[in-house]
Structure formats: C-alpha cells, structure tokens
Enzyme design. Sequence first.
Site, PDB file in Angstrom:
ATOM      1  N   ASP A 296       9.030   2.965   1.965  1.00 21.38           N
ATOM      2  CA  ASP A 296       7.802   3.602   2.037  1.00 21.38           C
ATOM      3  C   ASP A 296       7.601   3.282   3.736  1.00 21.38           C
ATOM      4  OD1 ASP A 296       5.447   4.431   3.042  1.00 21.38           O
ATOM      5  OD2 ASP A 296       4.372   3.666   1.248  1.00 21.38           O
TER       6      ASP A 296
ATOM      7  N   PHE B 205       0.846  -0.996  -0.085  1.00 19.53           N
ATOM      8  CA  PHE B 205      -0.081   0.153   0.050  1.00 19.53           C
ATOM      9  C   PHE B 205       0.934   1.299   0.057  1.00 19.53           C
ATOM     10  CE2 PHE B 205      -2.592   3.480   1.610  1.00 19.53           C
ATOM     11  CZ  PHE B 205      -3.579   3.295   0.905  1.00 19.53           C
TER      12      PHE B 205
ATOM     13  N   LYS C  56       2.117   9.820   8.340  1.00 20.63           N
ATOM     14  CA  LYS C  56       1.321   9.267   9.665  1.00 20.63           C
ATOM     15  C   LYS C  56       1.848   9.934  10.953  1.00 20.63           C
ATOM     16  CE  LYS C  56      -1.309   5.624   7.771  1.00 20.63           C
ATOM     17  NZ  LYS C  56      -0.980   4.910   6.571  1.00 20.63           N
TER      18      LYS C  56
HETATM   19  C1  LIG Z   1      -1.051   5.227   5.201  1.00 20.49           C
HETATM   20  C2  LIG Z   1      -0.083   4.998   4.097  1.00 20.49           C
HETATM   21  C3  LIG Z   1       0.120   5.538   2.787  1.00 20.49           C
HETATM   22  C4  LIG Z   1      -0.717   6.844   2.432  1.00 20.49           C
HETATM   23  O1  LIG Z   1      -0.488   7.955   3.329  1.00 20.49           O
HETATM   24  P1  LIG Z   1      -1.962   9.089   3.371  1.00 20.49           P
HETATM   25  O2  LIG Z   1      -1.255  10.128   4.163  1.00 20.49           O
HETATM   26  O3  LIG Z   1      -3.074   8.451   3.552  1.00 20.49           O
HETATM   27  O4  LIG Z   1      -1.607   9.388   1.905  1.00 20.49           O
HETATM   28  C5  LIG Z   1       1.276   5.382   2.142  1.00 20.49           C
HETATM   29  N1  LIG Z   1       2.146   4.283   2.569  1.00 20.49           N
HETATM   30  C6  LIG Z   1       1.747   3.581   3.584  1.00 20.49           C
HETATM   31  C7  LIG Z   1       2.771   2.677   3.894  1.00 20.49           C
HETATM   32  C8  LIG Z   1       0.900   3.685   4.552  1.00 20.49           C
HETATM   33  O5  LIG Z   1       0.642   3.103   5.581  1.00 20.49           O
END
Ligand SMILES: *Cc1c(COP(=O)(O)O)cnc(C)c1O
Length: 406
Positions: free
Chosen positions: A232, A147, A261
């Site tokens: 990420d 994700f 986050k």
């Molecule tokens: C939540 C998340 C995203 C997206 O972040 P947003 O602030 O909702 O755009 C991207 N990568 C990972 C691993 C995430 O957990």
Amino acid sequence: MEIKKILTKENISKDLEDADRYLMHTYSRQPVILRKGRGMKVWGTDGKEYLDFVGGIAVNVLGHCHPKVVIAIQKQAQRLLHVSNLYYIEPQIKLAKLLCAHSFADKAFFCNSGAEANEAAIKLARKYAKEHSGQEKFEIITALNSFHGRTLATVTATGQEKFQKGFEPLMPGFKYVPFNDVNALRSAISRNTCAVMLEPIQAEGGVIIPSENYLKEVRKLCDENGLLLILDEVQTGMGRTGKLFAYEHYGITPDIMTLAKGLGGGVPIGAALATERVAASFQPGSHASTFGGNPLVCAAAIATLETILEDGLLIEHCARMGKYLINRLEQLREDYHDTIADIRGKGLLVGLEINKDGAPIVKACLEKGLLINCTAGNVLRFAPPLIVEKKEIDHMVDVLEEVLGR
Ligand SMILES: *Cc1c(COP(=O)(O)O)cnc(C)c1O
C-alpha cells in the site's frame, strides 16, 4: 497575494455554523475555511496566510495549484470530462503506460481513492489465489497499527481497533501481525493465506519505518509460501520518500501496489498496479468503477507524474529537503529533549514523536500561520509538498520552537 473578498469575523462564524449544521461530523477540523492556495501557501477566507506542512495529507506533492497541473485540467476540461469505462480514452492509456514504465508493474486499474485502490488489490489477490492455488486461499495478513482505508474491507485490513469499533461484523479473512516482525508473520501463515498486505512505511500509524531487511524477508516468505505481496503506497508513493516508490529503498518489488493521495496532485484518483500474471485474474466483469481513471483525473495525474519525473530533480530535492528537515528537528531536540521522544522519516514523510498530546500544538501552530498535522495521538507528521525549500523548513521549525517553548 490578493484575496477578493475578505470575510468578517461574523461572516466566518456564520459559515462555520452552517458547516456544523449541514456537514456530517466525520472530521475534527480546525476552525478555518481555506479558499486559495499557491505553492507552499494557503489562504483563509479571513485573508490569513498559512504555510502548509500538511500538503493535503501527502496529496499536494507539487504544492497548491501547480501551473502544469492546473493547465492540464483546464485543457482536458474543455476537451472531454467523462465517457465511462465502456470506451478507451487517451489519458488513461497514457497514464497506465507511464506508471508501468516507472515501476515493477505491467498493468493498471484506476479508481478514485486509496481505499478503493486497496479494495481492488484485495479482490485481485483473492481472485488470483482461488484461480492458482485453490478455493481455500482467501486470507490476507496485514500489520497491526496499519492504515488501509475506511470502506468495510479496508477498515478490516487496517490493524487498528479504533477505526473498526462500531462497524462490526467486520469482513472475514484478515489476520494481523506486529509490523517489522518476520517471525510473527511466518507463524501467522496458514493454509488459507493468499497474500500479505503492508505499507512500506506505516504513515498514519506514526511514521514507523521498518528495519532495512524487513521487506526483503517478507518478500522471501511470500515467495516460499506462494503468497502475493501487496504494498500500500497510497501515502509513500509519488516521490514522497525520496524515491518514486518506497519499495525502491528496500531492493524488492511487490506483486500488487496501490496508489492514490499524491497520484493526481490534488484530484481524486487511485490505482492498483500489478504484474502481468496477477493482473490476468481480472477479466471483463471482475471489477469496475464508473469514474475510475476518467479523462479529467488522468490528465491531472499525467501532469503530476511527468513533473515529478522531469530529470528526477524533484525526487532528489525531496530526499535532500527530507534530510534537512530531520537535521533541523534534531537540533530542536537538543533544547527540548524532555518533550521530543523520537524523530523518524524518509524523504518528506517525517514524524516527530512527542511526550504529550499533539492536538494543542497543532492548534497553536495554526494560530501562528502554520499548518501541521498530528497522527497516532502524539506524532507530529510532516508531509509538505515536495517543492518545499530550506527557508520554509527553517520558518516551520522556528514556529514549532516558539510553540514548544510555551
Ligand atoms: C490515506 C491512506 C489510505 C486511504 O486513502 P483514501 O483516499 O482516504 O481512501 C489508504 N492507505 C494508506 C497507506 C493511506 O495513507
């Protein structure tokens, strides 16, 4: 905790009607309206108290309304809210310096969310590759079940069809391989590949933890093939896994890392961090964000990061509480081995895989004053604030046991 105006049932159902009428239906939300939070707890407009094991989906690392974050925001709000990135501002410089001092990175770019941080990483990787390796280098390999966000580029990077359906045509230049499979990655590398982009631990995908050597082998493959490694850490960063950044568990460093986050302790901020050499491919005009790293969010992020780093105590606490949580869940499994399929986690990112749909369990917990979240359909994901204590973990597990027992 006193709540000034506790709403009646009728008032609340009227507010929920308004929500249904005026908000786009992008989320399947629980039928509660939350108004106030302190530490591990939040309160609804009906006055009901909830113990929060969602933590804003790994955002509220210091709990709700941590005084250091609140005061930093108050002070900054009085001084300066926004001036644009046409000028330097002190909090942005300080935050970049702090992040670089505590990571592999040499330079930072600030934006407003995880998806935007990944957009920046994708653009930076492409630009770097074109400059250093040639025009045909643009392809990024990501993992299935990953994700990376909801913008068109990042939803394309996300290796899950359910998030992409209906938005085709997707962005060209992405390829997917199974997570935790180095051979699959090796076979997928082509003359067009410029980077590999991975979550160190797949969080939304169900808290999937790779084998000990996976990232080391990925790093080696990247080096042998002249590819950038993008990690990420939007969910795993900021102490969540018991280290400040999850890559520290695996004895490697990435070329680019994205954060969001937990970075701002509750305010919207994202960052793409990179080594000097890679960062050099972003020049004036390459990339930008109006709000990116504005004084308010940077002040909140500095307060959050400084609080996490204070003697490393909170990160150590997170690692200990994570182990305790997993132990308690293992005990629970002894009585519910028919329901509980697996328990996985690192630090306070913990998944409990069950043999059935998780949504009714989330709902039943809510009724009992406990906020938990379910991801990937049947994985209860716990990402509580890093300040969580044993007694709160005990209470959470007790509620879960009651719910599972029904
Ligand atoms: C939540 C998340 C995203 C997206 O972040 P947003 O602030 O909702 O755009 C991207 N990568 C990972 C691993 C995430 O957990």
